[in-house]
Write a protein that holds these residues in place. Structure first.
Motif, PDB file in Angstrom:
ATOM      1  N   ILE A 227       0.844  -1.210   0.000  1.00  0.00           N
ATOM      2  CA  ILE A 227       0.000   0.000   0.000  1.00  0.00           C
ATOM      3  C   ILE A 227       0.865   1.241   0.000  1.00  0.00           C
ATOM      4  N   ALA A 228       1.944   1.232   0.788  1.00  0.00           N
ATOM      5  CA  ALA A 228       2.848   2.384   0.811  1.00  0.00           C
ATOM      6  C   ALA A 228       3.498   2.594  -0.552  1.00  0.00           C
ATOM      7  N   GLY A 229       3.857   1.499  -1.228  1.00  0.00           N
ATOM      8  CA  GLY A 229       4.416   1.626  -2.575  1.00  0.00           C
ATOM      9  C   GLY A 229       3.421   2.227  -3.552  1.00  0.00           C
ATOM     10  N   LEU A 230       2.156   1.795  -3.460  1.00  0.00           N
ATOM     11  CA  LEU A 230       1.129   2.378  -4.327  1.00  0.00           C
ATOM     12  C   LEU A 230       0.927   3.859  -4.022  1.00  0.00           C
ATOM     13  N   PHE A 231       1.000   4.216  -2.756  1.00  0.00           N
ATOM     14  CA  PHE A 231       0.853   5.629  -2.385  1.00  0.00           C
ATOM     15  C   PHE A 231       1.988   6.464  -2.976  1.00  0.00           C
ATOM     16  N   ALA A 232       3.204   5.947  -2.868  1.00  0.00           N
ATOM     17  CA  ALA A 232       4.349   6.684  -3.424  1.00  0.00           C
ATOM     18  C   ALA A 232       4.218   6.820  -4.945  1.00  0.00           C
ATOM     19  N   LEU A 233       3.822   5.730  -5.615  1.00  0.00           N
ATOM     20  CA  LEU A 233       3.649   5.792  -7.064  1.00  0.00           C
ATOM     21  C   LEU A 233       2.562   6.793  -7.440  1.00  0.00           C
ATOM     22  N   GLY A 234       1.430   6.749  -6.726  1.00  0.00           N
ATOM     23  CA  GLY A 234       0.345   7.669  -7.040  1.00  0.00           C
ATOM     24  C   GLY A 234       0.732   9.118  -6.812  1.00  0.00           C
ATOM     25  N   MET A 235       1.461   9.384  -5.740  1.00  0.00           N
ATOM     26  CA  MET A 235       1.861  10.765  -5.475  1.00  0.00           C
ATOM     27  C   MET A 235       2.873  11.264  -6.508  1.00  0.00           C
TER      28      MET A 235
ATOM     29  N   ALA B 299       0.797  12.066  -9.478  1.00  0.00           N
ATOM     30  CA  ALA B 299       0.001  13.269  -9.225  1.00  0.00           C
ATOM     31  C   ALA B 299       0.873  14.522  -9.291  1.00  0.00           C
ATOM     32  N   LEU B 300       2.055  14.489  -8.678  1.00  0.00           N
ATOM     33  CA  LEU B 300       2.939  15.660  -8.716  1.00  0.00           C
ATOM     34  C   LEU B 300       3.408  15.953 -10.128  1.00  0.00           C
ATOM     35  N   TYR B 301       3.753  14.912 -10.862  1.00  0.00           N
ATOM     36  CA  TYR B 301       4.222  15.130 -12.243  1.00  0.00           C
ATOM     37  C   TYR B 301       3.107  15.733 -13.092  1.00  0.00           C
TER      38      TYR B 301
ATOM     39  N   GLU C 244      -5.236  14.397 -19.872  1.00  0.00           N
ATOM     40  CA  GLU C 244      -5.754  13.445 -18.894  1.00  0.00           C
ATOM     41  C   GLU C 244      -4.882  12.207 -18.752  1.00  0.00           C
ATOM     42  N   ARG C 245      -3.693  12.249 -19.306  1.00  0.00           N
ATOM     43  CA  ARG C 245      -2.804  11.101 -19.193  1.00  0.00           C
ATOM     44  C   ARG C 245      -2.378  10.907 -17.733  1.00  0.00           C
ATOM     45  N   GLY C 246      -2.483   9.677 -17.230  1.00  0.00           N
ATOM     46  CA  GLY C 246      -2.112   9.343 -15.849  1.00  0.00           C
ATOM     47  C   GLY C 246      -3.225   9.504 -14.843  1.00  0.00           C
ATOM     48  N   LEU C 247      -4.288  10.221 -15.175  1.00  0.00           N
ATOM     49  CA  LEU C 247      -5.370  10.423 -14.214  1.00  0.00           C
ATOM     50  C   LEU C 247      -6.154   9.135 -13.964  1.00  0.00           C
ATOM     51  N   SER C 248      -6.295   8.320 -14.991  1.00  0.00           N
ATOM     52  CA  SER C 248      -6.982   7.036 -14.785  1.00  0.00           C
ATOM     53  C   SER C 248      -6.178   6.131 -13.854  1.00  0.00           C
ATOM     54  N   MET C 249      -4.851   6.204 -13.946  1.00  0.00           N
ATOM     55  CA  MET C 249      -4.023   5.412 -13.031  1.00  0.00           C
ATOM     56  C   MET C 249      -4.201   5.896 -11.592  1.00  0.00           C
ATOM     57  N   LEU C 250      -4.299   7.223 -11.389  1.00  0.00           N
ATOM     58  CA  LEU C 250      -4.561   7.746 -10.047  1.00  0.00           C
ATOM     59  C   LEU C 250      -5.882   7.221  -9.494  1.00  0.00           C
TER      60      LEU C 250
ATOM     61  N   LEU D 296      -5.608  -3.701  11.706  1.00  0.00           N
ATOM     62  CA  LEU D 296      -5.974  -2.291  11.841  1.00  0.00           C
ATOM     63  C   LEU D 296      -5.037  -1.383  11.058  1.00  0.00           C
ATOM     64  N   VAL D 297      -3.737  -1.689  11.073  1.00  0.00           N
ATOM     65  CA  VAL D 297      -2.768  -0.816  10.405  1.00  0.00           C
ATOM     66  C   VAL D 297      -2.980  -0.824   8.901  1.00  0.00           C
ATOM     67  N   THR D 298      -3.230  -1.966   8.309  1.00  0.00           N
ATOM     68  CA  THR D 298      -3.444  -2.013   6.859  1.00  0.00           C
ATOM     69  C   THR D 298      -4.703  -1.253   6.461  1.00  0.00           C
ATOM     70  N   THR D 299      -5.730  -1.327   7.300  1.00  0.00           N
ATOM     71  CA  THR D 299      -6.947  -0.558   7.007  1.00  0.00           C
ATOM     72  C   THR D 299      -6.653   0.938   7.018  1.00  0.00           C
ATOM     73  N   VAL D 300      -5.922   1.381   8.022  1.00  0.00           N
ATOM     74  CA  VAL D 300      -5.568   2.804   8.112  1.00  0.00           C
ATOM     75  C   VAL D 300      -4.697   3.216   6.929  1.00  0.00           C
ATOM     76  N   LEU D 301      -3.724   2.387   6.572  1.00  0.00           N
ATOM     77  CA  LEU D 301      -2.861   2.722   5.437  1.00  0.00           C
ATOM     78  C   LEU D 301      -3.660   2.809   4.146  1.00  0.00           C
ATOM     79  N   GLY D 302      -4.610   1.893   3.959  1.00  0.00           N
ATOM     80  CA  GLY D 302      -5.437   1.939   2.755  1.00  0.00           C
ATOM     81  C   GLY D 302      -6.256   3.215   2.667  1.00  0.00           C
ATOM     82  N   LEU D 303      -6.838   3.642   3.795  1.00  0.00           N
ATOM     83  CA  LEU D 303      -7.626   4.874   3.794  1.00  0.00           C
ATOM     84  C   LEU D 303      -6.740   6.102   3.607  1.00  0.00           C
ATOM     85  N   ILE D 304      -5.586   6.116   4.278  1.00  0.00           N
ATOM     86  CA  ILE D 304      -4.681   7.254   4.140  1.00  0.00           C
ATOM     87  C   ILE D 304      -4.185   7.371   2.707  1.00  0.00           C
ATOM     88  N   THR D 305      -3.986   6.251   2.049  1.00  0.00           N
ATOM     89  CA  THR D 305      -3.538   6.287   0.650  1.00  0.00           C
ATOM     90  C   THR D 305      -4.658   6.730  -0.278  1.00  0.00           C
ATOM     91  N   ALA D 306      -5.861   6.239  -0.052  1.00  0.00           N
ATOM     92  CA  ALA D 306      -6.960   6.510  -0.983  1.00  0.00           C
ATOM     93  C   ALA D 306      -7.386   7.979  -0.942  1.00  0.00           C
TER      94      ALA D 306
END
Length: 452
Positions: free
Chosen positions: A271-279, A282-284, A345-351, A396-406
Protein backbone atom coordinates in the motif's frame (compact mmCIF):
# COMPACT_ATOMS: atom_id res chain seq x y z
CA UNK A 1 -33.12 -141.86 16.27
CA UNK A 2 -30.06 -143.48 17.78
CA UNK A 3 -30.56 -145.45 21.05
CA UNK A 4 -29.21 -143.93 24.37
CA UNK A 5 -25.89 -145.50 25.40
CA UNK A 6 -25.47 -146.59 29.00
CA UNK A 7 -21.76 -146.33 29.06
CA UNK A 8 -22.08 -142.52 28.79
CA UNK A 9 -24.21 -142.12 31.91
CA UNK A 10 -21.35 -141.70 34.44
CA UNK A 11 -19.83 -138.91 32.36
CA UNK A 12 -23.05 -136.96 32.31
CA UNK A 13 -23.51 -137.33 36.05
CA UNK A 14 -20.02 -135.92 36.63
CA UNK A 15 -20.64 -132.96 34.40
CA UNK A 16 -23.95 -132.27 36.11
CA UNK A 17 -22.28 -132.32 39.54
CA UNK A 18 -19.59 -129.95 38.37
CA UNK A 19 -22.16 -127.45 37.06
CA UNK A 20 -24.08 -127.46 40.33
CA UNK A 21 -20.93 -126.81 42.42
CA UNK A 22 -19.59 -123.73 40.40
CA UNK A 23 -22.16 -121.01 41.54
CA UNK A 24 -21.34 -121.63 45.20
CA UNK A 25 -17.63 -121.01 44.60
CA UNK A 26 -18.24 -117.58 42.83
CA UNK A 27 -20.48 -116.39 45.65
CA UNK A 28 -17.81 -117.01 48.27
CA UNK A 29 -15.24 -115.00 46.27
CA UNK A 30 -17.46 -111.92 45.89
CA UNK A 31 -18.32 -111.92 49.57
CA UNK A 32 -14.70 -111.94 50.59
CA UNK A 33 -13.91 -109.05 48.24
CA UNK A 34 -16.83 -107.01 49.58
CA UNK A 35 -15.71 -107.53 53.15
CA UNK A 36 -12.16 -106.45 52.27
CA UNK A 37 -13.40 -103.30 50.52
CA UNK A 38 -15.67 -102.48 53.44
CA UNK A 39 -12.80 -102.87 55.86
CA UNK A 40 -10.59 -100.61 53.72
CA UNK A 41 -13.30 -97.93 53.50
CA UNK A 42 -13.75 -97.97 57.29
CA UNK A 43 -10.04 -97.47 57.71
CA UNK A 44 -10.00 -94.53 55.19
CA UNK A 45 -12.98 -92.87 56.90
CA UNK A 46 -11.27 -93.19 60.25
CA UNK A 47 -8.17 -91.48 58.87
CA UNK A 48 -10.27 -88.62 57.39
CA UNK A 49 -12.14 -88.15 60.65
CA UNK A 50 -8.85 -87.93 62.49
CA UNK A 51 -7.59 -85.30 60.02
CA UNK A 52 -10.82 -83.31 60.34
CA UNK A 53 -10.56 -83.36 64.10
CA UNK A 54 -6.98 -82.15 63.90
CA UNK A 55 -7.95 -79.24 61.57
CA UNK A 56 -10.87 -78.38 63.83
CA UNK A 57 -8.55 -78.10 66.80
CA UNK A 58 -6.17 -75.82 64.86
CA UNK A 59 -9.01 -73.55 63.69
CA UNK A 60 -10.41 -73.37 67.19
CA UNK A 61 -7.01 -72.31 68.48
CA UNK A 62 -6.68 -69.70 65.74
CA UNK A 63 -10.16 -68.37 66.49
CA UNK A 64 -9.33 -68.03 70.14
CA UNK A 65 -6.11 -66.17 69.28
CA UNK A 66 -7.94 -63.74 66.95
CA UNK A 67 -10.67 -63.09 69.47
CA UNK A 68 -8.01 -62.29 72.03
CA UNK A 69 -6.27 -59.92 69.62
CA UNK A 70 -9.60 -58.26 68.73
CA UNK A 71 -10.29 -57.67 72.35
CA UNK A 72 -6.86 -56.06 72.75
CA UNK A 73 -7.46 -53.78 69.70
CA UNK A 74 -10.89 -52.79 70.96
CA UNK A 75 -9.36 -51.85 74.27
CA UNK A 76 -6.60 -49.87 72.51
CA UNK A 77 -9.15 -48.04 70.33
CA UNK A 78 -11.21 -47.15 73.32
CA UNK A 79 -8.13 -45.88 75.10
CA UNK A 80 -7.01 -43.79 72.09
CA UNK A 81 -10.49 -42.34 71.60
CA UNK A 82 -10.60 -41.32 75.21
CA UNK A 83 -7.10 -39.79 74.93
CA UNK A 84 -8.06 -37.94 71.71
CA UNK A 85 -11.15 -36.47 73.32
CA UNK A 86 -9.15 -35.43 76.35
CA UNK A 87 -6.48 -33.84 74.12
CA UNK A 88 -9.06 -31.92 72.11
CA UNK A 89 -10.63 -30.61 75.26
CA UNK A 90 -7.24 -29.67 76.66
CA UNK A 91 -6.25 -27.97 73.39
CA UNK A 92 -9.45 -25.96 73.34
CA UNK A 93 -8.85 -24.88 76.88
CA UNK A 94 -5.24 -23.92 76.10
CA UNK A 95 -6.31 -21.95 73.00
CA UNK A 96 -8.92 -20.14 75.05
CA UNK A 97 -6.32 -19.42 77.69
CA UNK A 98 -3.85 -18.22 75.03
CA UNK A 99 -6.45 -15.93 73.50
CA UNK A 100 -7.24 -14.46 76.88
CA UNK A 101 -3.59 -14.00 77.78
CA UNK A 102 -2.47 -12.54 74.42
CA UNK A 103 -5.42 -10.15 74.14
CA UNK A 104 -4.60 -7.52 71.48
CA UNK A 105 -1.14 -9.01 70.84
CA UNK A 106 -2.68 -11.24 68.15
CA UNK A 107 -3.84 -8.19 66.24
CA UNK A 108 -0.44 -6.65 66.74
CA UNK A 109 1.18 -9.75 65.29
CA UNK A 110 -1.04 -9.51 62.22
CA UNK A 111 -0.23 -5.84 61.73
CA UNK A 112 3.49 -6.53 62.14
CA UNK A 113 3.45 -9.35 59.59
CA UNK A 114 1.46 -7.29 57.10
CA UNK A 115 3.84 -4.36 57.48
CA UNK A 116 6.82 -6.69 57.16
CA UNK A 117 5.43 -8.14 53.91
CA UNK A 118 4.95 -4.65 52.50
CA UNK A 119 8.52 -3.73 53.39
CA UNK A 120 9.71 -7.04 51.95
CA UNK A 121 8.07 -6.29 48.59
CA UNK A 122 9.49 -2.79 48.70
CA UNK A 123 13.00 -4.05 49.39
CA UNK A 124 12.82 -6.69 46.66
CA UNK A 125 12.40 -3.99 44.00
CA UNK A 126 14.30 -1.17 45.65
CA UNK A 127 17.46 -0.01 43.93
CA UNK A 128 19.03 0.28 47.40
CA UNK A 129 18.49 -3.36 48.41
CA UNK A 130 22.15 -4.22 47.75
CA UNK A 131 23.04 -1.92 50.65
CA UNK A 132 20.38 -3.27 53.04
CA UNK A 133 21.12 -7.00 53.31
CA UNK A 134 20.86 -6.94 57.13
CA UNK A 135 17.43 -5.33 57.04
CA UNK A 136 16.25 -7.77 54.35
CA UNK A 137 17.26 -10.76 56.52
CA UNK A 138 15.41 -9.32 59.54
CA UNK A 139 12.26 -8.72 57.48
CA UNK A 140 12.36 -12.26 56.07
CA UNK A 141 12.54 -13.70 59.59
CA UNK A 142 9.47 -11.71 60.67
CA UNK A 143 7.47 -12.80 57.60
CA UNK A 144 8.39 -16.48 58.09
CA UNK A 145 7.72 -16.46 61.88
CA UNK A 146 4.72 -18.35 63.29
CA UNK A 147 4.90 -16.86 66.78
CA UNK A 148 4.63 -13.40 68.23
CA UNK A 149 7.54 -11.17 67.21
CA UNK A 150 10.19 -10.46 69.78
CA UNK A 151 11.56 -7.07 70.74
CA UNK A 152 14.61 -7.70 68.56
CA UNK A 153 12.41 -8.47 65.53
CA UNK A 154 10.30 -5.38 66.08
CA UNK A 155 13.49 -3.36 66.33
CA UNK A 156 14.66 -4.89 63.05
CA UNK A 157 11.41 -3.84 61.38
CA UNK A 158 11.84 -0.30 62.68
CA UNK A 159 15.44 -0.21 61.40
CA UNK A 160 14.29 -1.42 57.98
CA UNK A 161 11.80 1.44 57.80
CA UNK A 162 14.46 3.87 58.92
CA UNK A 163 16.94 2.57 56.31
CA UNK A 164 14.34 2.97 53.57
CA UNK A 165 13.61 6.53 54.62
CA UNK A 166 17.29 7.40 54.86
CA UNK A 167 18.21 5.86 51.49
CA UNK A 168 15.36 7.66 49.74
CA UNK A 169 17.05 10.99 50.50
CA UNK A 170 20.57 10.05 49.37
CA UNK A 171 22.44 9.12 46.24
CA UNK A 172 25.47 6.85 45.95
CA UNK A 173 27.82 5.38 43.37
CA UNK A 174 27.92 1.59 43.21
CA UNK A 175 28.34 -1.41 40.91
CA UNK A 176 25.47 -3.72 40.01
CA UNK A 177 25.26 -6.85 37.85
CA UNK A 178 24.08 -5.85 34.35
CA UNK A 179 22.55 -8.06 31.65
CA UNK A 180 23.57 -6.91 28.18
CA UNK A 181 21.54 -7.43 25.04
CA UNK A 182 23.48 -10.61 24.16
CA UNK A 183 22.74 -12.13 27.59
CA UNK A 184 26.21 -11.53 29.02
CA UNK A 185 26.27 -10.48 32.70
CA UNK A 186 28.84 -7.82 33.59
CA UNK A 187 29.38 -5.20 36.29
CA UNK A 188 28.03 -1.73 35.56
CA UNK A 189 28.92 1.51 37.32
CA UNK A 190 25.72 3.35 38.25
CA UNK A 191 24.53 6.16 40.47
CA UNK A 192 21.60 5.43 42.79
CA UNK A 193 19.09 8.24 43.22
CA UNK A 194 17.05 7.53 46.33
CA UNK A 195 15.13 4.26 46.17
CA UNK A 196 13.69 4.59 42.69
CA UNK A 197 16.33 5.23 40.01
CA UNK A 198 19.66 3.87 38.78
CA UNK A 199 21.53 6.09 36.31
CA UNK A 200 24.32 4.79 34.09
CA UNK A 201 26.49 6.62 31.59
CA UNK A 202 23.92 5.88 28.86
CA UNK A 203 20.79 6.70 30.87
CA UNK A 204 18.44 5.04 33.39
CA UNK A 205 18.55 1.24 33.73
CA UNK A 206 15.86 -1.15 34.87
CA UNK A 207 16.37 -2.97 38.18
CA UNK A 208 14.41 -6.13 39.04
CA UNK A 209 15.91 -6.55 42.49
CA UNK A 210 18.85 -8.70 41.38
CA UNK A 211 19.94 -7.68 37.87
CA UNK A 212 19.99 -4.42 35.90
CA UNK A 213 19.05 -4.17 32.22
CA UNK A 214 18.37 -1.47 29.64
CA UNK A 215 14.86 -0.16 29.08
CA UNK A 216 13.45 -0.87 25.61
CA UNK A 217 13.07 2.86 24.98
CA UNK A 218 14.00 6.05 26.78
CA UNK A 219 12.93 9.67 26.23
CA UNK A 220 15.40 11.92 24.45
CA UNK A 221 16.03 13.99 27.59
CA UNK A 222 16.72 11.01 29.85
CA UNK A 223 19.38 11.86 32.49
CA UNK A 224 22.69 10.00 32.83
CA UNK A 225 25.02 9.32 35.73
CA UNK A 226 26.93 12.55 35.02
CA UNK A 227 23.75 14.53 35.72
CA UNK A 228 23.17 12.95 39.13
CA UNK A 229 25.03 15.58 41.18
CA UNK A 230 23.25 18.43 39.41
CA UNK A 231 19.87 16.73 39.90
CA UNK A 232 20.46 16.30 43.63
CA UNK A 233 21.57 19.92 44.12
CA UNK A 234 18.79 21.23 41.89
CA UNK A 235 21.14 22.72 39.30
CA UNK A 236 20.07 20.30 36.57
CA UNK A 237 16.44 19.83 35.55
CA UNK A 238 15.73 16.29 34.36
CA UNK A 239 12.84 13.90 34.12
CA UNK A 240 13.12 11.12 36.71
CA UNK A 241 10.64 8.25 36.66
CA UNK A 242 9.40 7.96 40.28
CA UNK A 243 7.60 4.69 39.49
CA UNK A 244 10.89 2.77 39.14
CA UNK A 245 10.63 2.33 35.40
CA UNK A 246 6.89 1.79 34.89
CA UNK A 247 6.58 5.01 32.89
CA UNK A 248 9.59 4.07 30.75
CA UNK A 249 8.04 0.65 30.11
CA UNK A 250 4.75 2.25 29.10
CA UNK A 251 6.71 4.47 26.74
CA UNK A 252 8.07 1.33 25.11
CA UNK A 253 4.52 -0.01 24.73
CA UNK A 254 3.62 3.02 22.56
CA UNK A 255 5.03 2.17 19.11
CA UNK A 256 6.55 4.80 16.88
CA UNK A 257 5.29 5.58 13.39
CA UNK A 258 7.92 3.28 11.91
CA UNK A 259 6.98 0.44 14.25
CA UNK A 260 3.31 0.84 13.39
CA UNK A 261 4.21 0.73 9.73
CA UNK A 262 6.17 -2.50 10.33
CA UNK A 263 3.08 -3.99 11.95
CA UNK A 264 1.30 -3.67 8.61
CA UNK A 265 3.40 -6.46 7.15
CA UNK A 266 3.87 -7.06 3.44
CA UNK A 267 0.40 -5.73 2.62
CA UNK A 268 1.22 -2.43 4.32
CA UNK A 269 4.44 -2.12 2.31
CA UNK A 270 2.53 -2.71 -0.93
CA UNK A 271 0.00 0.00 0.00
CA UNK A 272 2.85 2.38 0.81
CA UNK A 273 4.42 1.63 -2.58
CA UNK A 274 1.13 2.38 -4.33
CA UNK A 275 0.85 5.63 -2.39
CA UNK A 276 4.35 6.68 -3.42
CA UNK A 277 3.65 5.79 -7.06
CA UNK A 278 0.35 7.67 -7.04
CA UNK A 279 1.86 10.76 -5.48
CA UNK A 280 4.70 10.78 -8.04
CA UNK A 281 2.16 10.59 -10.85
CA UNK A 282 0.00 13.27 -9.23
CA UNK A 283 2.94 15.66 -8.72
CA UNK A 284 4.22 15.13 -12.24
CA UNK A 285 0.80 15.68 -13.79
CA UNK A 286 0.23 18.73 -11.57
CA UNK A 287 3.47 20.28 -12.81
CA UNK A 288 2.56 19.48 -16.42
CA UNK A 289 -0.95 20.92 -16.13
CA UNK A 290 0.18 24.07 -14.32
CA UNK A 291 2.90 24.64 -16.91
CA UNK A 292 0.43 24.01 -19.70
CA UNK A 293 -2.05 26.48 -18.22
CA UNK A 294 0.65 29.13 -17.99
CA UNK A 295 1.61 28.56 -21.62
CA UNK A 296 -2.05 28.79 -22.68
CA UNK A 297 -2.47 32.07 -20.78
CA UNK A 298 0.55 33.48 -22.61
CA UNK A 299 -0.84 32.17 -25.89
CA UNK A 300 -4.14 33.95 -25.30
CA UNK A 301 -2.26 37.25 -25.31
CA UNK A 302 -0.65 36.50 -28.70
CA UNK A 303 -3.15 34.43 -30.68
CA UNK A 304 -1.61 35.36 -34.02
CA UNK A 305 1.71 33.61 -33.26
CA UNK A 306 1.00 29.99 -32.21
CA UNK A 307 3.62 28.26 -30.04
CA UNK A 308 4.16 24.74 -28.73
CA UNK A 309 1.20 24.42 -26.37
CA UNK A 310 -2.31 22.93 -26.66
CA UNK A 311 -3.92 26.21 -27.66
CA UNK A 312 -1.07 27.02 -30.05
CA UNK A 313 -1.52 23.63 -31.74
CA UNK A 314 -5.27 24.23 -32.06
CA UNK A 315 -4.55 27.66 -33.60
CA UNK A 316 -2.05 26.06 -35.96
CA UNK A 317 -4.72 23.62 -37.14
CA UNK A 318 -7.09 26.55 -37.65
CA UNK A 319 -4.56 28.56 -39.61
CA UNK A 320 -3.75 25.62 -41.86
CA UNK A 321 -7.37 24.49 -42.38
CA UNK A 322 -9.38 27.72 -42.28
CA UNK A 323 -10.03 27.60 -46.03
CA UNK A 324 -12.22 24.53 -45.44
CA UNK A 325 -15.94 24.64 -44.99
CA UNK A 326 -17.15 25.65 -41.53
CA UNK A 327 -18.47 22.21 -40.63
CA UNK A 328 -15.28 20.53 -41.80
CA UNK A 329 -13.18 23.05 -39.92
CA UNK A 330 -15.22 22.46 -36.82
CA UNK A 331 -14.60 18.72 -37.05
CA UNK A 332 -10.86 19.24 -37.54
CA UNK A 333 -10.67 21.53 -34.51
CA UNK A 334 -12.71 19.04 -32.45
CA UNK A 335 -10.29 16.32 -33.45
CA UNK A 336 -7.37 18.46 -32.37
CA UNK A 337 -9.04 19.25 -29.04
CA UNK A 338 -9.69 15.53 -28.41
CA UNK A 339 -6.00 14.80 -29.02
CA UNK A 340 -5.01 17.52 -26.59
CA UNK A 341 -7.53 16.25 -24.03
CA UNK A 342 -5.98 12.79 -24.21
CA UNK A 343 -2.60 14.28 -23.39
CA UNK A 344 -4.05 16.42 -20.59
CA UNK A 345 -5.75 13.44 -18.89
CA UNK A 346 -2.80 11.10 -19.19
CA UNK A 347 -2.11 9.34 -15.85
CA UNK A 348 -5.37 10.42 -14.21
CA UNK A 349 -6.98 7.04 -14.79
CA UNK A 350 -4.02 5.41 -13.03
CA UNK A 351 -4.56 7.75 -10.05
CA UNK A 352 -8.19 6.71 -9.91
CA UNK A 353 -7.24 3.05 -10.08
CA UNK A 354 -4.70 3.39 -7.28
CA UNK A 355 -7.18 5.28 -5.13
CA UNK A 356 -9.70 2.45 -5.56
CA UNK A 357 -7.11 -0.30 -5.09
CA UNK A 358 -5.63 0.99 -1.81
CA UNK A 359 -8.76 0.41 0.38
CA UNK A 360 -9.18 -3.03 -1.16
CA UNK A 361 -5.62 -3.90 -0.20
CA UNK A 362 -6.31 -2.52 3.27
CA UNK A 363 -9.31 -4.83 3.49
CA UNK A 364 -7.12 -7.72 2.37
CA UNK A 365 -4.65 -6.94 5.14
CA UNK A 366 -7.52 -6.76 7.62
CA UNK A 367 -8.81 -10.19 6.62
CA UNK A 368 -5.29 -11.63 6.69
CA UNK A 369 -4.66 -10.21 10.16
CA UNK A 370 -7.95 -11.58 11.50
CA UNK A 371 -7.16 -15.02 10.04
CA UNK A 372 -3.82 -14.93 11.85
CA UNK A 373 -5.57 -13.86 15.06
CA UNK A 374 -8.04 -16.74 14.85
CA UNK A 375 -5.19 -19.17 14.23
CA UNK A 376 -3.46 -17.91 17.38
CA UNK A 377 -6.72 -18.28 19.33
CA UNK A 378 -7.05 -21.85 18.04
CA UNK A 379 -3.52 -22.73 19.16
CA UNK A 380 -3.20 -20.85 22.44
CA UNK A 381 -6.72 -19.77 23.40
CA UNK A 382 -7.77 -16.18 23.99
CA UNK A 383 -6.63 -15.79 27.59
CA UNK A 384 -3.57 -13.68 26.73
CA UNK A 385 -4.27 -10.54 24.64
CA UNK A 386 -0.57 -10.04 23.84
CA UNK A 387 -0.60 -13.27 21.85
CA UNK A 388 -3.31 -11.88 19.55
CA UNK A 389 -1.88 -8.37 19.31
CA UNK A 390 0.20 -9.07 16.20
CA UNK A 391 -2.71 -10.12 14.00
CA UNK A 392 -5.01 -7.37 15.29
CA UNK A 393 -2.31 -4.72 14.71
CA UNK A 394 -1.81 -5.91 11.14
CA UNK A 395 -5.57 -5.86 10.57
CA UNK A 396 -5.97 -2.29 11.84
CA UNK A 397 -2.77 -0.82 10.41
CA UNK A 398 -3.44 -2.01 6.86
CA UNK A 399 -6.95 -0.56 7.01
CA UNK A 400 -5.57 2.80 8.11
CA UNK A 401 -2.86 2.72 5.44
CA UNK A 402 -5.44 1.94 2.75
CA UNK A 403 -7.63 4.87 3.79
CA UNK A 404 -4.68 7.25 4.14
CA UNK A 405 -3.54 6.29 0.65
CA UNK A 406 -6.96 6.51 -0.98
CA UNK A 407 -7.96 9.94 0.34
CA UNK A 408 -5.06 12.05 -1.01
CA UNK A 409 -5.06 10.13 -4.29
CA UNK A 410 -8.77 10.76 -4.75
CA UNK A 411 -8.25 14.42 -3.90
CA UNK A 412 -5.35 14.68 -6.34
CA UNK A 413 -7.40 12.96 -9.05
CA UNK A 414 -10.27 15.36 -8.51
CA UNK A 415 -8.05 18.46 -8.60
CA UNK A 416 -6.11 17.33 -11.65
CA UNK A 417 -9.29 16.33 -13.46
CA UNK A 418 -10.74 19.75 -12.73
CA UNK A 419 -7.57 21.42 -14.00
CA UNK A 420 -7.61 19.33 -17.19
CA UNK A 421 -11.29 20.08 -17.65
CA UNK A 422 -10.63 23.82 -17.28
CA UNK A 423 -7.91 23.71 -19.95
CA UNK A 424 -10.18 21.72 -22.25
CA UNK A 425 -12.94 24.31 -21.76
CA UNK A 426 -10.49 27.05 -22.79
CA UNK A 427 -9.62 25.13 -25.94
CA UNK A 428 -13.28 24.52 -26.74
CA UNK A 429 -14.21 28.17 -26.22
CA UNK A 430 -11.35 29.30 -28.44
CA UNK A 431 -12.20 26.76 -31.11
CA UNK A 432 -15.87 27.74 -31.03
CA UNK A 433 -14.88 31.38 -31.35
CA UNK A 434 -12.63 30.56 -34.32
CA UNK A 435 -15.37 28.56 -36.01
CA UNK A 436 -17.87 31.39 -35.44
CA UNK A 437 -15.40 33.91 -36.84
CA UNK A 438 -14.78 31.74 -39.87
CA UNK A 439 -18.52 31.24 -40.37
CA UNK A 440 -19.10 34.99 -40.30
CA UNK A 441 -16.30 35.51 -42.79
CA UNK A 442 -17.68 32.91 -45.18
CA UNK A 443 -21.20 34.31 -44.81
CA UNK A 444 -19.92 37.80 -45.61
CA UNK A 445 -18.10 36.53 -48.71
CA UNK A 446 -21.22 34.76 -49.90
CA UNK A 447 -23.29 37.88 -49.40
CA UNK A 448 -20.74 39.94 -51.34
CA UNK A 449 -20.80 37.35 -54.11
CA UNK A 450 -24.57 37.46 -54.28
CA UNK A 451 -24.54 41.27 -54.31
CA UNK A 452 -22.02 41.28 -57.13
Amino acid sequence: MRPFSLHKLPLMVALLSLGLAQPSFATDTLTSKAKAAQQQEKQHNAEREAEFNKQEQKLAARKAELEKRKAQLDASIESLSTAFSDNEQALAEQQKKLHLETGSLGELFGVVRQSAKEVQVELEHSVANTEQTEQIAAINDIVAAKILPSIEELTGLWRAYQAQISSSATYAELQVPFVAGNGEITKLDVVRLGNFALLSDHGPVDWDGKLASDFPRLPQSAPTSTDAAGIVTGQTAAFIDPSRGDIYKQLADNPTLGERFEQGGIVGKIIAGLFALGMIIALYRAVVLVTTEQKINKQLKTPDTPTDNPLGRVLSVYNSEKQLHVETLELRLLESIMDEQQHLERGLSMLKLLAALAPMLGLLGTVTGMIETFQVITQFGNAEPRVMAGGISMALVTTVLGLITAMPLLLAHNLLSSKAEAIRNILERQSVGLVAEQAEAQTSEQEDAYAA
